[in-house]
Design an enzyme around this catalytic site. Sequence first.
Site, PDB file in Angstrom:
ATOM      1  N   HIS A   8     -13.821 -37.828  50.937  1.00 45.08           N
ATOM      2  CA  HIS A   8     -15.055 -38.239  51.602  1.00 45.08           C
ATOM      3  C   HIS A   8     -16.146 -37.216  51.288  1.00 45.08           C
ATOM      4  O   HIS A   8     -15.854 -36.090  50.856  1.00 45.08           O
ATOM      5  CB  HIS A   8     -14.834 -38.342  53.108  1.00 45.08           C
ATOM      6  CG  HIS A   8     -14.016 -39.533  53.493  1.00 45.08           C
ATOM      7  ND1 HIS A   8     -13.150 -39.534  54.552  1.00 45.08           N
ATOM      8  CD2 HIS A   8     -13.938 -40.778  52.957  1.00 45.08           C
ATOM      9  CE1 HIS A   8     -12.583 -40.719  54.660  1.00 45.08           C
ATOM     10  NE2 HIS A   8     -13.033 -41.482  53.692  1.00 45.08           N
ATOM     11  N   LYS A  12     -15.709 -33.236  49.554  1.00 39.82           N
ATOM     12  CA  LYS A  12     -15.736 -33.161  48.088  1.00 39.82           C
ATOM     13  C   LYS A  12     -15.649 -31.722  47.587  1.00 39.82           C
ATOM     14  O   LYS A  12     -14.949 -31.449  46.626  1.00 39.82           O
ATOM     15  CB  LYS A  12     -16.965 -33.881  47.539  1.00 39.82           C
ATOM     16  CG  LYS A  12     -16.839 -35.397  47.697  1.00 39.82           C
ATOM     17  CD  LYS A  12     -17.825 -36.132  46.864  1.00 39.82           C
ATOM     18  CE  LYS A  12     -17.896 -37.604  47.205  1.00 39.82           C
ATOM     19  NZ  LYS A  12     -16.665 -38.325  47.311  1.00 39.82           N
ATOM     20  N   THR A  34     -11.888 -41.755  42.711  1.00 38.41           N
ATOM     21  CA  THR A  34     -13.020 -42.608  43.017  1.00 38.41           C
ATOM     22  C   THR A  34     -14.281 -41.947  42.466  1.00 38.41           C
ATOM     23  O   THR A  34     -14.304 -40.748  42.195  1.00 38.41           O
ATOM     24  CB  THR A  34     -13.117 -42.842  44.540  1.00 38.41           C
ATOM     25  OG1 THR A  34     -13.056 -41.586  45.209  1.00 38.41           O
ATOM     26  CG2 THR A  34     -11.998 -43.745  45.030  1.00 38.41           C
ATOM     27  N   GLY A  35     -15.318 -42.734  42.285  1.00 44.43           N
ATOM     28  CA  GLY A  35     -16.596 -42.397  41.659  1.00 44.43           C
ATOM     29  C   GLY A  35     -17.061 -40.966  41.588  1.00 44.43           C
ATOM     30  O   GLY A  35     -16.801 -40.248  40.627  1.00 44.43           O
ATOM     31  N   THR A  36     -17.785 -40.530  42.594  1.00 45.18           N
ATOM     32  CA  THR A  36     -18.388 -39.205  42.583  1.00 45.18           C
ATOM     33  C   THR A  36     -17.347 -38.100  42.572  1.00 45.18           C
ATOM     34  O   THR A  36     -17.519 -37.079  41.905  1.00 45.18           O
ATOM     35  CB  THR A  36     -19.323 -39.030  43.802  1.00 45.18           C
ATOM     36  OG1 THR A  36     -20.260 -40.105  43.817  1.00 45.18           O
ATOM     37  CG2 THR A  36     -20.066 -37.716  43.749  1.00 45.18           C
ATOM     38  N   THR A  37     -16.256 -38.299  43.280  1.00 42.14           N
ATOM     39  CA  THR A  37     -15.187 -37.297  43.283  1.00 42.14           C
ATOM     40  C   THR A  37     -14.691 -37.081  41.859  1.00 42.14           C
ATOM     41  O   THR A  37     -14.548 -35.937  41.404  1.00 42.14           O
ATOM     42  CB  THR A  37     -14.023 -37.737  44.192  1.00 42.14           C
ATOM     43  OG1 THR A  37     -14.513 -37.908  45.529  1.00 42.14           O
ATOM     44  CG2 THR A  37     -12.900 -36.719  44.180  1.00 42.14           C
ATOM     45  N   SER A  54     -16.881 -46.002  43.414  1.00 36.53           N
ATOM     46  CA  SER A  54     -16.866 -45.158  44.607  1.00 36.53           C
ATOM     47  C   SER A  54     -16.078 -45.888  45.696  1.00 36.53           C
ATOM     48  O   SER A  54     -15.913 -47.120  45.632  1.00 36.53           O
ATOM     49  CB  SER A  54     -18.289 -44.852  45.076  1.00 36.53           C
ATOM     50  OG  SER A  54     -18.889 -46.019  45.593  1.00 36.53           O
ATOM     51  N   GLY A  55     -15.597 -45.156  46.673  1.00 35.40           N
ATOM     52  CA  GLY A  55     -14.779 -45.742  47.732  1.00 35.40           C
ATOM     53  C   GLY A  55     -15.424 -46.956  48.393  1.00 35.40           C
ATOM     54  O   GLY A  55     -14.814 -48.029  48.455  1.00 35.40           O
ATOM     55  N   ASP A  60     -11.354 -47.394  46.567  1.00 38.59           N
ATOM     56  CA  ASP A  60     -10.124 -47.261  47.359  1.00 38.59           C
ATOM     57  C   ASP A  60      -9.208 -48.458  47.100  1.00 38.59           C
ATOM     58  O   ASP A  60      -7.990 -48.311  46.984  1.00 38.59           O
ATOM     59  CB  ASP A  60     -10.438 -47.176  48.855  1.00 38.59           C
ATOM     60  CG  ASP A  60     -11.239 -45.941  49.226  1.00 38.59           C
ATOM     61  OD1 ASP A  60     -11.079 -44.905  48.555  1.00 38.59           O
ATOM     62  OD2 ASP A  60     -12.019 -46.017  50.189  1.00 38.59           O
ATOM     63  N   ASP A  80     -12.467 -37.066  55.951  1.00 35.89           N
ATOM     64  CA  ASP A  80     -13.329 -36.443  56.951  1.00 35.89           C
ATOM     65  C   ASP A  80     -13.060 -37.138  58.279  1.00 35.89           C
ATOM     66  O   ASP A  80     -13.496 -38.265  58.493  1.00 35.89           O
ATOM     67  CB  ASP A  80     -14.794 -36.609  56.551  1.00 35.89           C
ATOM     68  CG  ASP A  80     -15.764 -36.079  57.590  1.00 35.89           C
ATOM     69  OD1 ASP A  80     -15.312 -35.487  58.594  1.00 35.89           O
ATOM     70  OD2 ASP A  80     -16.983 -36.277  57.404  1.00 35.89           O
ATOM     71  N   HIS A  87     -16.255 -48.216  55.141  1.00 37.74           N
ATOM     72  CA  HIS A  87     -15.142 -48.920  54.506  1.00 37.74           C
ATOM     73  C   HIS A  87     -13.801 -48.492  55.106  1.00 37.74           C
ATOM     74  O   HIS A  87     -12.781 -48.486  54.431  1.00 37.74           O
ATOM     75  CB  HIS A  87     -15.169 -48.707  52.989  1.00 37.74           C
ATOM     76  CG  HIS A  87     -15.061 -47.266  52.573  1.00 37.74           C
ATOM     77  ND1 HIS A  87     -15.999 -46.313  52.863  1.00 37.74           N
ATOM     78  CD2 HIS A  87     -14.090 -46.629  51.885  1.00 37.74           C
ATOM     79  CE1 HIS A  87     -15.616 -45.150  52.385  1.00 37.74           C
ATOM     80  NE2 HIS A  87     -14.455 -45.310  51.788  1.00 37.74           N
ATOM     81  N   ASP A  90     -10.588 -50.373  54.334  1.00 36.86           N
ATOM     82  CA  ASP A  90     -10.032 -50.101  53.009  1.00 36.86           C
ATOM     83  C   ASP A  90      -9.191 -48.824  53.029  1.00 36.86           C
ATOM     84  O   ASP A  90      -8.139 -48.744  52.389  1.00 36.86           O
ATOM     85  CB  ASP A  90     -11.133 -49.964  51.955  1.00 36.86           C
ATOM     86  CG  ASP A  90     -11.956 -51.225  51.785  1.00 36.86           C
ATOM     87  OD1 ASP A  90     -11.450 -52.316  52.131  1.00 36.86           O
ATOM     88  OD2 ASP A  90     -13.095 -51.122  51.311  1.00 36.86           O
ATOM     89  N   ARG A  96      -1.719 -47.406  54.409  1.00 37.60           N
ATOM     90  CA  ARG A  96      -0.597 -48.312  54.677  1.00 37.60           C
ATOM     91  C   ARG A  96       0.196 -48.568  53.405  1.00 37.60           C
ATOM     92  O   ARG A  96       1.433 -48.553  53.417  1.00 37.60           O
ATOM     93  CB  ARG A  96      -1.114 -49.626  55.259  1.00 37.60           C
ATOM     94  CG  ARG A  96      -0.028 -50.634  55.549  1.00 37.60           C
ATOM     95  CD  ARG A  96      -0.625 -51.975  56.045  1.00 37.60           C
ATOM     96  NE  ARG A  96       0.381 -52.993  56.041  1.00 37.60           N
ATOM     97  CZ  ARG A  96       0.783 -53.668  54.967  1.00 37.60           C
ATOM     98  NH1 ARG A  96       0.257 -53.430  53.794  1.00 37.60           N
ATOM     99  NH2 ARG A  96       1.727 -54.587  55.060  1.00 37.60           N
TER     100      ARG A  96
END
Length: 134
Positions: A8, A12, A34-37, A54-55, A60, A80, A87, A90, A96
Amino acid sequence: MNIALIAHDKKKNDIVNFSKAYQVILSQHQLFATGTTGLRLQQEANLTVHRFQSGPLGGDQQIGSMIAQNKMDLVLFFRDPFTAQPHEPDITALIRLCDVYAVPLATNMGTAEVLIKGLERGDFSWREIIKESE
């Protein structure tokens, strides 16, 4: 091993610093983020990472799809706990799926370190057995 790295916004910096510290171990595996990460891990930790959306835009769910196909072996998801996420369903579904498919999941740096040390020792060879039995 296929490893997902997700964080999150407020986590990051933590996942980048963690990845720098364990860059030697992580670089021996296929990394997904995911995207920015993913972009930050490429730029700041010098890692090769397959980047998804991105998430909030479906990243996700893309990683969740890999888990459901038994194509993900480890998930490091620095969450976080103090900020509401748009989201959240998600995120819950991703966690899960890790439980359903017995994919090791860390949601904080302490657990991530334990899993990375286990990965370094070869403790996750059982994941290869599961894949071969399919």
